[in-house]
Scaffold this active site. Structure first.
Site, PDB file in Angstrom:
ATOM      1  N   SER A 285       0.856  -1.186   0.000  1.00 24.73           N
ATOM      2  CA  SER A 285       0.000   0.000   0.000  1.00 24.73           C
ATOM      3  C   SER A 285       0.890   1.233   0.000  1.00 24.73           C
ATOM      4  O   SER A 285       2.123   1.126   0.039  1.00 24.73           O
ATOM      5  CB  SER A 285      -0.906   0.012   1.233  1.00 24.73           C
ATOM      6  OG  SER A 285      -0.140   0.173   2.412  1.00 24.73           O
ATOM      7  N   LYS A 286       0.269   2.391  -0.014  1.00 22.50           N
ATOM      8  CA  LYS A 286       1.038   3.639  -0.101  1.00 22.50           C
ATOM      9  C   LYS A 286       1.937   3.859   1.111  1.00 22.50           C
ATOM     10  O   LYS A 286       2.896   4.624   1.037  1.00 22.50           O
ATOM     11  CB  LYS A 286       0.081   4.825  -0.284  1.00 22.50           C
ATOM     12  CG  LYS A 286      -0.570   4.865  -1.666  1.00 22.50           C
ATOM     13  CD  LYS A 286      -1.317   6.153  -1.882  1.00 22.50           C
ATOM     14  CE  LYS A 286      -1.950   6.197  -3.276  1.00 22.50           C
ATOM     15  NZ  LYS A 286      -0.924   6.186  -4.325  1.00 22.50           N
ATOM     16  N   ARG A 287       1.627   3.197   2.223  1.00 21.83           N
ATOM     17  CA  ARG A 287       2.501   3.371   3.395  1.00 21.83           C
ATOM     18  C   ARG A 287       3.882   2.761   3.152  1.00 21.83           C
ATOM     19  O   ARG A 287       4.836   3.070   3.864  1.00 21.83           O
ATOM     20  CB  ARG A 287       1.860   2.745   4.636  1.00 21.83           C
ATOM     21  CG  ARG A 287       1.813   1.227   4.632  1.00 21.83           C
ATOM     22  CD  ARG A 287       1.291   0.700   5.974  1.00 21.83           C
ATOM     23  NE  ARG A 287       1.210  -0.752   5.980  1.00 21.83           N
ATOM     24  CZ  ARG A 287       0.176  -1.441   5.549  1.00 21.83           C
ATOM     25  NH1 ARG A 287      -0.882  -0.793   5.054  1.00 21.83           N
ATOM     26  NH2 ARG A 287       0.160  -2.761   5.582  1.00 21.83           N
ATOM     27  N   HIS A 288       3.993   1.888   2.143  1.00 24.69           N
ATOM     28  CA  HIS A 288       5.282   1.282   1.818  1.00 24.69           C
ATOM     29  C   HIS A 288       6.079   2.124   0.820  1.00 24.69           C
ATOM     30  O   HIS A 288       7.204   1.768   0.471  1.00 24.69           O
ATOM     31  CB  HIS A 288       5.074  -0.117   1.231  1.00 24.69           C
ATOM     32  CG  HIS A 288       4.480  -1.092   2.199  1.00 24.69           C
ATOM     33  ND1 HIS A 288       3.188  -1.558   2.085  1.00 24.69           N
ATOM     34  CD2 HIS A 288       5.004  -1.670   3.316  1.00 24.69           C
ATOM     35  CE1 HIS A 288       2.937  -2.391   3.082  1.00 24.69           C
ATOM     36  NE2 HIS A 288       4.010  -2.479   3.841  1.00 24.69           N
TER      37      HIS A 288
END
Length: 461
Positions: free
Chosen positions: A238-241
């Protein structure tokens, strides 16, 4: 394998995700490895979320990756009449039925089942009805209620679902529009898709879709559900990665061929090999090499592969890739002729295209070269004296690396200093900085006239 057709069928609701790009790559590799066709279908039936901008982003992302498709891209929405035609034929053959149950009735039936501790799958009272109802109706698949549906998956093995766990899914809505489940099967059949290679988040759909194939008497494709990509922490990407869209990786400066190599290795392997050029990947790729465990995104590995590909690329290809990166990243336009002068010197040590450009700055800057603080110190005092003494030696020297290094060596020897004491101000004058490629390589690349002009500028600054 004869008549191999694979497909990539993204929904145009956002940028091309790296997971979708990996799915497209696997389909492309399998088709190209087996002399087959790779087709593109845009699943744009969700009019509320589908946009032309997202469709364009998919085209752009695939083009950057170098994944060419055969024929024109197909719009799923444009085939709605064909989907309805198939639903109608299933209705006439007794493999489907009309259902007049309202949404309120369906919700009430599920609540009652839940309260009684029964399965909440909706079982339509219209499945065996002899008389029609009134008002809007949907067309539902008359799915088997006994036995099992088995998917023979080339990656996951046999996957068995009890038919009692599957409801009579809607094929055609009350407004006459097809559901995704119907549309994807009809499109895959009509497009001659032989292998459905997609993420394993679609594995639950396969049993339902297989029931449509079987009801229609159509040959099923080879199913191959590939593991999803996870972040380094083992959780779904996800964008947190970090970056999740293909376009972001293009802006970060990874060459497309390195990205193809890296994506191919996310879930597929051939022994212990990590580096593949395109020809090797096409020759070696097969479904048997795809594992069942989720792949983990590793940017350090991507960067390492990127450096290997930059080193192996033809100089002209590196120049083209760097120009494309600068355009995508919103950088000032680069002079291709000047960049071409520097690329042979700098591509070996670079791992990304921004690093190529940064290392090539000595060839890209205009005269007079403005030194940074460290370079200005190298040019002050004794540094300026060194350049003044070196210049006459260069004016008549053979313009090759050995001769230029020998000339600098003579000056160093005469002054009783190491070669580095001569190279430092020379580097500052040529590039305006203290970290550069070899000064003698830079001199060869710049040529006699430009080198002497830069030294003259530094002496008079």
């Amino acid at each position: 394998m004869p008549d191999i057709v694979t497909r990539f069928a993204p929904s145009p609701t956002g940028d091309l995700h790296i997971g979708g790009a990996r799915t497209a790559l696997f389909n492309w590799l399998f088709a190209r490895a087996n002399g087959g066709r790779f087709v593109l279908r845009i699943e744009d039936t969700d009019k509320a979320r589908s946009t032309q901008a997202a469709t364009d982003a998919i085209f752009e992302g695939l083009a950057w990756l170098g994944l060419d498709w055969d024929g024109e891209a197909v719009s799923q929405a444009s085939r709605a009449a064909r989907h309805a035609e198939v639903a109608q034929s299933m209705l006439e053959a007794g493999h489907a039925y009309r259902c007049w149950s309202s949404q309120d009735e369906i919700a009430a039936a599920r609540e009652a089942a839940k309260a009684e501790g029964r399965a909440t799958l909706f079982q339509s009272p219209w499945r065996e009805a002899e008389a029609p109802g009134e008002g809007p109706s949907v067309i539902r698949l008359k799915a088997p209620r006994e036995g099992e549906t088995v998917i023979r998956d080339a990656v996951q093995g046999d996957v068995t679902t009890r038919n009692a766990q599957l409801d009579d899914m809607v094929l055609l809505r009350a407004d006459g529009t097809p559901t995704y489940m119907l549309a994807v099967v009809v499109d895959d059949h009509d497009m001659g898709v032989s292998h459905v290679i997609r993420g394993d988040d679609h594995l639950n759909n396969a049993a339902r879709q297989a029931q449509i194939y079987r009801a229609m008497g159509w040959d099923e494709p080879v199913w191959a559900h590939i593991p999803l990509i996870h972040g380094a922490d083992g959780k779904k990407l996800s964008k947190r990665h970090g970056a999740t869209a293909v376009g972001e990786y293009a802006v970060m400066g990874y060459p497309a061929r390195a990205m193809r190599n890296y994506l191919a290795r996310l879930g597929w392997s051939h022994g212990d090999a990590e580096y593949f050029d395109d020809a090797q990947a096409r020759a070696l790729f097969g479904l048997e090499g795809i594992g069942r465990a989720p792949a983990r995104l590793d940017l350090k590995k991507l960067e390492n592969l990127s450096g290997q590909h930059l080193s192996a690329m033809e100089d002209a290809a590196v120049v083209d890739a760097a120009l494309d990166w600068a355009r995508r990243a919103g950088e000032p336009p680069l002079d291709p002729a000047r960049l071409a002068v520097a690329v042979p010197l700098v591509k070996e040590g670079a791992r990304t295209l921004p690093q190529v450009v940064e290392k090539a700055r000595f060839a890209l800057v205009d005269r007079p070269v403005a030194p940074d603080d460290k370079a200005a110190k190298a040019l002050a005092g004794e540094g300026a004296e060194v350049l003044a003494e070196l210049t006459p030696h260069l004016q008549n020297a053979n313009w090759d690396r050995d001769a230029l290094e020998a000339a600098a060596g003579r000056v160093a020897e005469a002054r009783g200093v190491g070669l580095g004491k001569v190279a430092a101000p020379l580097r500052a004058a040529l590039a305006g900085r203290t970290a550069t490629p070899s000064v003698f390589d830079m001199m060869v690349a710049l040529g006699r006239e430009e080198t002497l002009a830069r030294l003259s500028d530094a002496a008079t600054a």
